[in-house]
Design a protein around this motif. Sequence first.
Motif, PDB file in Angstrom:
ATOM      1  N   ASP A   1       0.795  -1.236   0.000  1.00 24.65           N
ATOM      2  CA  ASP A   1       0.000   0.000   0.000  1.00 24.65           C
ATOM      3  C   ASP A   1       0.824   1.280   0.000  1.00 24.65           C
ATOM      4  N   PHE A   2       2.134   1.188  -0.202  1.00 24.32           N
ATOM      5  CA  PHE A   2       2.926   2.408  -0.455  1.00 24.32           C
ATOM      6  C   PHE A   2       4.135   2.052  -1.319  1.00 24.32           C
ATOM      7  N   GLU A   3       4.597   3.060  -2.089  1.00 22.57           N
ATOM      8  CA  GLU A   3       5.670   2.809  -3.054  1.00 22.57           C
ATOM      9  C   GLU A   3       7.063   2.919  -2.454  1.00 22.57           C
ATOM     10  N   ARG A   4       7.240   3.905  -1.548  1.00 18.07           N
ATOM     11  CA  ARG A   4       8.577   4.151  -1.030  1.00 18.07           C
ATOM     12  C   ARG A   4       8.482   4.842   0.322  1.00 18.07           C
ATOM     13  N   ALA A   5       9.157   4.284   1.317  1.00 11.46           N
ATOM     14  CA  ALA A   5       9.211   4.938   2.633  1.00 11.46           C
ATOM     15  C   ALA A   5      10.450   4.422   3.342  1.00 11.46           C
ATOM     16  N   TYR A   6      10.731   4.970   4.499  1.00  8.63           N
ATOM     17  CA  TYR A   6      11.986   4.658   5.189  1.00  8.63           C
ATOM     18  C   TYR A   6      11.695   4.217   6.617  1.00  8.63           C
ATOM     19  N   ILE A   7      12.100   2.999   6.945  1.00  5.21           N
ATOM     20  CA  ILE A   7      11.897   2.523   8.318  1.00  5.21           C
ATOM     21  C   ILE A   7      12.906   3.234   9.214  1.00  5.21           C
TER      22      ILE A   7
ATOM     23  N   VAL B   1       4.973  -2.691  15.402  1.00  8.44           N
ATOM     24  CA  VAL B   1       4.576  -1.436  14.761  1.00  8.44           C
ATOM     25  C   VAL B   1       5.836  -0.771  14.207  1.00  8.44           C
ATOM     26  N   PHE B   2       5.895  -0.656  12.876  1.00  9.71           N
ATOM     27  CA  PHE B   2       7.043  -0.024  12.235  1.00  9.71           C
ATOM     28  C   PHE B   2       6.778   1.459  12.068  1.00  9.71           C
ATOM     29  N   GLU B   3       7.786   2.256  12.346  1.00  7.06           N
ATOM     30  CA  GLU B   3       7.670   3.696  12.174  1.00  7.06           C
ATOM     31  C   GLU B   3       8.356   4.063  10.861  1.00  7.06           C
ATOM     32  N   LEU B   4       7.591   4.677   9.956  1.00  6.85           N
ATOM     33  CA  LEU B   4       8.103   4.980   8.617  1.00  6.85           C
ATOM     34  C   LEU B   4       8.138   6.481   8.390  1.00  6.85           C
ATOM     35  N   SER B   5       9.150   6.925   7.655  1.00  9.04           N
ATOM     36  CA  SER B   5       9.248   8.337   7.298  1.00  9.04           C
ATOM     37  C   SER B   5       9.212   8.432   5.778  1.00  9.04           C
ATOM     38  N   ASP B   6       8.742   9.585   5.249  1.00  6.22           N
ATOM     39  CA  ASP B   6       8.770   9.781   3.793  1.00  6.22           C
ATOM     40  C   ASP B   6      10.112  10.307   3.334  1.00  6.22           C
ATOM     41  N   TYR B   7      10.969  10.701   4.273  1.00  6.41           N
ATOM     42  CA  TYR B   7      12.250  11.312   3.910  1.00  6.41           C
ATOM     43  C   TYR B   7      13.387  10.310   3.943  1.00  6.41           C
ATOM     44  N   PRO B   8      14.186  10.287   2.878  1.00  3.14           N
ATOM     45  CA  PRO B   8      15.376   9.426   2.939  1.00  3.14           C
ATOM     46  C   PRO B   8      16.374   9.998   3.940  1.00  3.14           C
ATOM     47  N   THR B   9      17.182   9.126   4.522  1.00  3.33           N
ATOM     48  CA  THR B   9      18.269   9.589   5.380  1.00  3.33           C
ATOM     49  C   THR B   9      19.549   9.562   4.552  1.00  3.33           C
ATOM     50  N   ARG B  10      20.593  10.136   5.106  1.00  2.00           N
ATOM     51  CA  ARG B  10      21.858  10.192   4.386  1.00  2.00           C
ATOM     52  C   ARG B  10      22.431   8.782   4.138  1.00  2.00           C
ATOM     53  N   TYR B  11      22.212   7.879   5.089  1.00  2.00           N
ATOM     54  CA  TYR B  11      22.755   6.527   4.970  1.00  2.00           C
ATOM     55  C   TYR B  11      21.659   5.474   5.050  1.00  2.00           C
TER      56      TYR B  11
ATOM     57  N   VAL C   1      13.557  -7.289   6.115  1.00  2.00           N
ATOM     58  CA  VAL C   1      12.915  -6.912   4.852  1.00  2.00           C
ATOM     59  C   VAL C   1      13.640  -7.634   3.728  1.00  2.00           C
ATOM     60  N   CYS C   2      12.875  -8.000   2.685  1.00  2.00           N
ATOM     61  CA  CYS C   2      13.391  -8.865   1.622  1.00  2.00           C
ATOM     62  C   CYS C   2      12.931  -8.388   0.268  1.00  2.00           C
ATOM     63  N   GLU C   3      13.745  -8.689  -0.733  1.00  2.00           N
ATOM     64  CA  GLU C   3      13.314  -8.529  -2.119  1.00  2.00           C
ATOM     65  C   GLU C   3      12.188  -9.541  -2.370  1.00  2.00           C
TER      66      GLU C   3
ATOM     67  N   ILE D   1      16.040   2.289   6.544  1.00  2.00           N
ATOM     68  CA  ILE D   1      15.973   1.290   5.471  1.00  2.00           C
ATOM     69  C   ILE D   1      14.872   1.699   4.506  1.00  2.00           C
ATOM     70  N   GLU D   2      15.222   1.754   3.221  1.00  2.00           N
ATOM     71  CA  GLU D   2      14.235   2.100   2.200  1.00  2.00           C
ATOM     72  C   GLU D   2      13.407   0.866   1.869  1.00  2.00           C
ATOM     73  N   VAL D   3      12.099   0.994   1.967  1.00  2.00           N
ATOM     74  CA  VAL D   3      11.200  -0.130   1.676  1.00  2.00           C
ATOM     75  C   VAL D   3       9.990   0.365   0.869  1.00  2.00           C
ATOM     76  N   GLY D   4       9.264  -0.565   0.229  1.00  2.00           N
ATOM     77  CA  GLY D   4       8.045  -0.199  -0.487  1.00  2.00           C
ATOM     78  C   GLY D   4       7.949  -0.951  -1.804  1.00  2.00           C
ATOM     79  N   SER D   5       6.772  -0.873  -2.433  1.00  2.00           N
ATOM     80  CA  SER D   5       6.516  -1.671  -3.636  1.00  2.00           C
ATOM     81  C   SER D   5       7.410  -1.276  -4.813  1.00  2.00           C
TER      82      SER D   5
END
Length: 324
Positions: free
Chosen positions: A52-58, A158-168, A77-79, A126-130
């Motif tokens: 239900d989302f394309e890209r987010a950051y744990i 409960v995973f906390e996700l952000s829409d912003y990428p981090t530097r690493y 998280v897995c491919e 960690i970048e995750v999403g469809s």
Amino acid sequence: MYHTNSIMYCFIFFAFLAMMRSTHSKTFTVEMPSIDTLEEEAYVCRVIPFSDFERAYIVGLHMDVDRSRVHHLTTSVCEEAISKEEIWGCKITQGSNCIGASAGFGGWDKYTVDKHDFKFPNDLSIEVGSKTRMKNLVLQLHYTTKQTNQTKPAAKVVFELSDYPTRYQFQLYTIGNRGYIPSNTSKGFLTNVACRWELPSVKAYRYRVHTHHIGFHVEAFLIRNGTWILLGSALSQAKTKNWYEVLGGPKRLEHGDILAARCLYINSNAKDIHFGMENDNEMCSFSLELGYRKEDHLHFGKQFYCEAESPSFRFSNFPSLNFF
Ligand SMILES: *[C@@H]1O[C@H](CO)[C@@H](O)[C@H](O)[C@H]1NC(C)=O
Ligand SMILES: *[C@@H]1O[C@H](CO)[C@@H](O)[C@H](O)[C@H]1NC(C)=O
Ligand SMILES: *[C@@H]1O[C@H](CO)[C@@H](O)[C@H](O)[C@H]1NC(C)=O
């Protein structure tokens, strides 16, 4: 006057930032449903696609675990998961339930003492999403008891996700031994393991250590140009899975550095003790929480180990550590 104003602006700015962050973050909740198991000590895995989302950051997670039923829980998280089923028995594949890219992080066991919360450092996620490499979440649960007619889930995360990428981006790196601990080493036996860092440079944030029952101490070093720098050390009998800061704060690992670790055992038995996953085996592991830059992603996203055979491998066998 000017001073007060700047404080005021500062305050407004940070309040704004906090608001932005809170409107651009979400949570993702998963449960291990109450299922019946056929045996004591079953391992059960569940895969949940991030559909239900394309890209987010744990950036963190909170684990609610039923202590009376669960030995440990791992989150990764897995491919792609190894199973086509949503829920499957994973005793044999424990720890490697993925095909392609994967990352294990967080996790809970009965020795966890840090309130069941896991948070990455500020510039790590960690970048995750469809639309990313990490399209699935995999929970692995090791039950202590046979499960029958349970009505409540054994674990909820409960995973906390952000829409912003981090530097690493997060990468786990584990240094450890295979082979065995020789018999009759009641005066102590130190395993050795060392590897050269051949990948692009990364940032090392925290570490944790793990041994079984006859392991007492684990330590690891970064060796740059002949200088040994202690990254961290810990007593391992307490079995806590806590993450500790790398000594002196986060450190860069550069191409050409050497990473070395050693574990201390006291084996008073008349037989050798082999390394392995079983309770009567031993383990020696020093895990580092690393961050890589997005442009280096092709080098990362797999499970990474630095392993050496015990007791045959000694630091003195390793090029440029051979002054030992
Ligand atoms: C589980 O539920 C079934 C059906 O209600 C019942 O027959 C069985 O005795 C229960 N088992 C246990 C161990 O409570
Ligand atoms: C490593 O040692 C060599 C030779 O002593 C020296 O030339 C070089 O500057 C050193 N590099 C670092 C990063 O300290
Ligand atoms: C270890 O100690 C036992 C008992 O003292 C002895 O029988 C055995 O031969 C020893 N093993 C080695 C490899 O020295």
